[in-house]
Scaffold this motif. Structure first.
Motif, PDB file in Angstrom:
ATOM      1  N   THR A 138     -12.806   3.661   6.304  1.00  0.00           N
ATOM      2  CA  THR A 138     -12.351   4.729   5.122  1.00  0.00           C
ATOM      3  C   THR A 138     -10.901   5.387   5.397  1.00  0.00           C
ATOM      4  OG1 THR A 138     -14.515   5.307   4.952  1.00  0.00           O
ATOM      5  CG2 THR A 138     -13.057   6.571   3.858  1.00  0.00           C
ATOM      6  N   VAL A 139     -10.763   5.547   7.032  1.00  0.00           N
ATOM      7  CA  VAL A 139      -9.499   6.142   7.292  1.00  0.00           C
ATOM      8  C   VAL A 139      -8.255   5.030   7.074  1.00  0.00           C
ATOM      9  CG1 VAL A 139      -8.140   7.037   9.322  1.00  0.00           C
ATOM     10  CG2 VAL A 139     -10.497   7.743   9.084  1.00  0.00           C
ATOM     11  N   ILE A 140      -8.595   3.882   7.323  1.00  0.00           N
ATOM     12  CA  ILE A 140      -7.957   2.677   7.364  1.00  0.00           C
ATOM     13  C   ILE A 140      -6.920   2.787   5.759  1.00  0.00           C
ATOM     14  CG2 ILE A 140      -7.279   0.102   7.357  1.00  0.00           C
ATOM     15  CD1 ILE A 140      -9.278  -0.005   9.771  1.00  0.00           C
ATOM     16  N   VAL A 141      -7.904   3.067   4.956  1.00  0.00           N
ATOM     17  CA  VAL A 141      -7.470   3.000   3.643  1.00  0.00           C
ATOM     18  C   VAL A 141      -6.539   4.434   3.335  1.00  0.00           C
ATOM     19  CG1 VAL A 141      -8.376   3.371   1.165  1.00  0.00           C
ATOM     20  CG2 VAL A 141      -9.629   1.766   2.702  1.00  0.00           C
ATOM     21  N   ALA A 142      -7.117   5.198   3.792  1.00  0.00           N
ATOM     22  CA  ALA A 142      -6.277   6.444   3.353  1.00  0.00           C
ATOM     23  C   ALA A 142      -5.069   6.410   4.031  1.00  0.00           C
ATOM     24  CB  ALA A 142      -7.362   7.841   3.782  1.00  0.00           C
ATOM     25  N   ASP A 143      -5.004   6.094   5.139  1.00  0.00           N
ATOM     26  CA  ASP A 143      -3.875   6.086   6.124  1.00  0.00           C
ATOM     27  C   ASP A 143      -2.742   5.067   5.665  1.00  0.00           C
ATOM     28  OD1 ASP A 143      -2.204   5.256   8.366  1.00  0.00           O
ATOM     29  OD2 ASP A 143      -3.867   4.016   8.767  1.00  0.00           O
ATOM     30  N   THR A 144      -3.247   3.937   5.260  1.00  0.00           N
ATOM     31  CA  THR A 144      -2.397   2.802   4.279  1.00  0.00           C
ATOM     32  C   THR A 144      -1.496   3.710   3.466  1.00  0.00           C
ATOM     33  OG1 THR A 144      -3.925   1.280   5.177  1.00  0.00           O
ATOM     34  CG2 THR A 144      -2.190   0.445   3.318  1.00  0.00           C
ATOM     35  N   VAL A 145      -2.365   4.457   2.550  1.00  0.00           N
ATOM     36  CA  VAL A 145      -1.464   5.013   1.224  1.00  0.00           C
ATOM     37  C   VAL A 145      -0.453   5.786   1.937  1.00  0.00           C
ATOM     38  CG1 VAL A 145      -2.110   6.685  -0.444  1.00  0.00           C
ATOM     39  CG2 VAL A 145      -3.751   5.018   0.051  1.00  0.00           C
TER      40      VAL A 145
END
Lengths: 495, 101
Positions: free
Chosen positions: B65-72
């Motif tokens: 989940t963090v990977i998704v948020a941090d890509t944004v």
């Protein structure tokens, strides 16, 4: 799905629809504005149901998949603040942004930010809290850089993004520490299970630093004056009136889970409060630009809130927290009014003539002669912020100070006196604004200013009335701030 | 040294590298990369925390989940860099220091 989940879902669903409407429809500019307003007005319906439910049945928990939500009075207060200010800002932004392109991006991000902030107030799980917090940050990045053809807006956004991103890494590290020590992420379960260890204390420190960037705890505040002054004025009002407060709620939720780890969270909040008050006031004194001045004054008002919260945690009495959350509401109204009124003048004096200069205090000279309502709104807002009775700001500061004296602790009494002196100090930069507006000869900018659209003065007048009415009858908002103060202590396991 | 100690060392190394990068670089793209390194340190910490508390699944799903948020966030940062290059003509952060006081 209960009433309060609809309150979160509606703005979040409306956000992409508003964006698509703006992209696909001809003359989308008009449509998106009214669509966004309609979405927010409709959101008040589940809000009303949620408020009645909360009053009748107490806090309610809902789990959608892995998203754990729980609405308590603190979440309701944040929802009320973001919806109220959000609705007025959408109304205001119509004429303010009428000449800009890509307005659908503004309204879509604003709706998303409002929905996310309501969700943040309801987060019952530490990791969910971070996700809401990060989503709020991303939405606010897009709003700050709305004027993306202005180098100063880009500069403000770069500072904001880098500091926020670094802060959110700190929060993540804190979450990892908490998970490794307790094996759970549920906020209430962490409070039960939290061992009194150094690792947990380190997690608390990481939360203070990480969330503190968004709350603008001095010295983590350096992004705030830039971002708040460079954003479109409606967004400045949202950032100052709600977003930093949402960050504060997130910080309190996270620290509440670690309530057993240290007995001195209250003292820590009070210390940051004193620092914020002093630094905010001293920096605001030096400003010549109106919006930067207001941004620095937000720092000092966060200080008053922290002072009240610290007193409540120290004394384990909810009076300080009630005063502090009442001040949060009042600050939202007053700072919202101040930014909207200053923005209206900025629009009339500079932006409407295609000029992107900032609004300086000198530009305001004699503004009351041509823009009486807006000038009155700005004066009421700054005098209220300075704490002049009978305006709203006085009542909440008074409540915080009284709670401080009731602790019968010499240090806290000295701190309250310090806060009162700071309030007086703040008049040294608020009063010249009022003086310029009413007592000076009209400046060249005022004489050549454009007329103000009527729709832009509606939110200014509404907020002016609210600042007076709340000041005269402070009990009107007690149904929000009273239970929220108790809910805050319950978050720390003291209620 | 146990596996957990090695992982802790890795987390600290990534955080140190990221912070060092943030402090020394003035190029906007490199700033975004430094932030990414910081987040990778936090990711490793989350996975290790899941392992340490006996909940490997939880730790790993948090990390995803963090990977998704941090890509944004990285996308926003890079978009800003593009716009800065277009408008100011350089990626040097020094060129963006007109707001003071």
């Amino acid at each position: 799905m209960t009433a309060f989940t609809w309150m979160i879902v509606l703005p979040l669903v409306a956000s992409p629809l508003v964006y698509l409407a703006g992209r696909l429809l001809k003359r989308g500019e008009q449509t998106v504005r009214w669509l966004a307003l309609a979405a927010l007005v409709v959101t008040w319906v589940p809000f009303a149901f949620a408020a009645f439910d909360l009053d009748a049945n107490g806090p309610e928990a809902v789990t959608l998949g892995t998203v754990a939500l729980r609405l308590d009075a603190l979440g309701l207060l944040l929802a009320a603040l973001s919806l109220a200010l959000g609705t007025l800002v959408v109304l205001y932004s119509g004429p303010y942004l009428a000449a800009e392109s890509d307005q659908e991006k503004h309204y879509a991000s604003l709706l998303a930010m409002i929905g996310v902030m309501i969700g943040l107030g309801c987060a019952a799980d530490l990791f969910n809290l971070w996700i809401w917090f990060e989503a709020m940050a991303v939405a606010s990045f897009l709003l700050v850089v709305f004027h993306h053809e202005q180098p100063t807006s880009l500069e403000a956004a770069v500072k904001y993004v880098v500091q926020s991103a670094a802060g959110s890494v700190m929060v993540l590290l804190g979450i990892a520490l908490v998970l490794s020590q307790t094996g759970t992420l549920d906020l209430a379960a962490i409070r039960e299970a939290a061992p009194d260890s150094r690792m947990m204390l380190a997690a608390g420190a990481l939360f203070v630093i990480g969330f503190g960037v968004k709350v603008a705890l001095v010295p983590l505040h350096t992004w705030l004056p830039d971002a708040h002054s460079q954003a479109p004025s409606g967004i400045s009002a949202m950032l100052s009136g709600v977003v930093i407060e949402a960050g504060l709620v997130a910080l309190l939720r996270a620290l509440g889970a670690l309530a057993g780890v240290s007995a001195s969270w209250g003292e820590l909040l009070m210390a940051f409060g004193a620092l914020n008050m002093l630094a905010g006031n001293l920096m605001a004194l030096r400003q010549t630009q109106v919006k930067r001045l207001l941004a620095y004054s937000s720092l000092s008002h966060v200080g008053y809130m922290l002072l009240g919260l610290g007193i409540a945690l120290y004394a384990k009495e909810s009076a300080g927290a009630q005063g502090s959350l009442f001040h949060m509401l009042n600050h939202g109204l007053m700072k919202g009014l101040a930014f909207l009124a200053a923005g209206a003048l900025l629009y009339a004096l500079h932006t409407a003539t295609g000029d992107h200069r900032p609004l300086t205090v000198a530009d305001l000279d004699g503004a009351a002669s041509r823009y009486p309502l807006t000038a009155l709104g700005l004066s009421l807002a700054v005098l209220g912020l300075g704490g002049l009775p009978p305006l709203a700001g006085f009542m909440s500061k008074w409540q915080i100070f009284m709670a401080g004296f009731e602790t019968r602790n010499g240090w806290i009494e000295a701190l309250v006196v310090f806060a009162a002196l700071n309030s007086v100090l703040s008049l040294a930069y608020y009063a010249p604004l009022v003086n310029a507006v009413y007592r000076q000869k009209p400046s060249a900018a005022v004489r050549e200013g454009q007329p103000l659209p009527a729709l832009m003065t509606v939110p200014v007048v509404a907020l002016s009335l609210a600042v007076i009415v709340v000041g005269v009858w402070p009990g009107l908002l007690r149904w929000l701030s009273g239970p929220a103060g108790d809910a805050l202590l319950a978050t720390f396991g003291m209620g | 040294m146990s596996a957990l100690n090695w992982v802790t060392l890795g987390v600290l190394g990534l955080l140190g590298a990221g912070l060092y990068g943030l402090l020394i670089t003035r190029n906007l793209i490199k700033v975004v990369i430094a932030l990414q390194i910081l987040v990778k340190g936090a990711l490793l910490a989350l996975v290790a925390a899941g392992q340490a508390s006996g909940q490997i699944n939880l730790g790993q799903s948090l990390a995803v989940t963090v990977i998704v948020a941090d890509t944004v966030v990285a996308v926003v940062g890079l978009a800003l860099a593009v716009q800065v290059k277009r408008l100011v003509g350089t990626l040097d952060v020094k060129a963006l220091s007109n707001l003071r006081g």
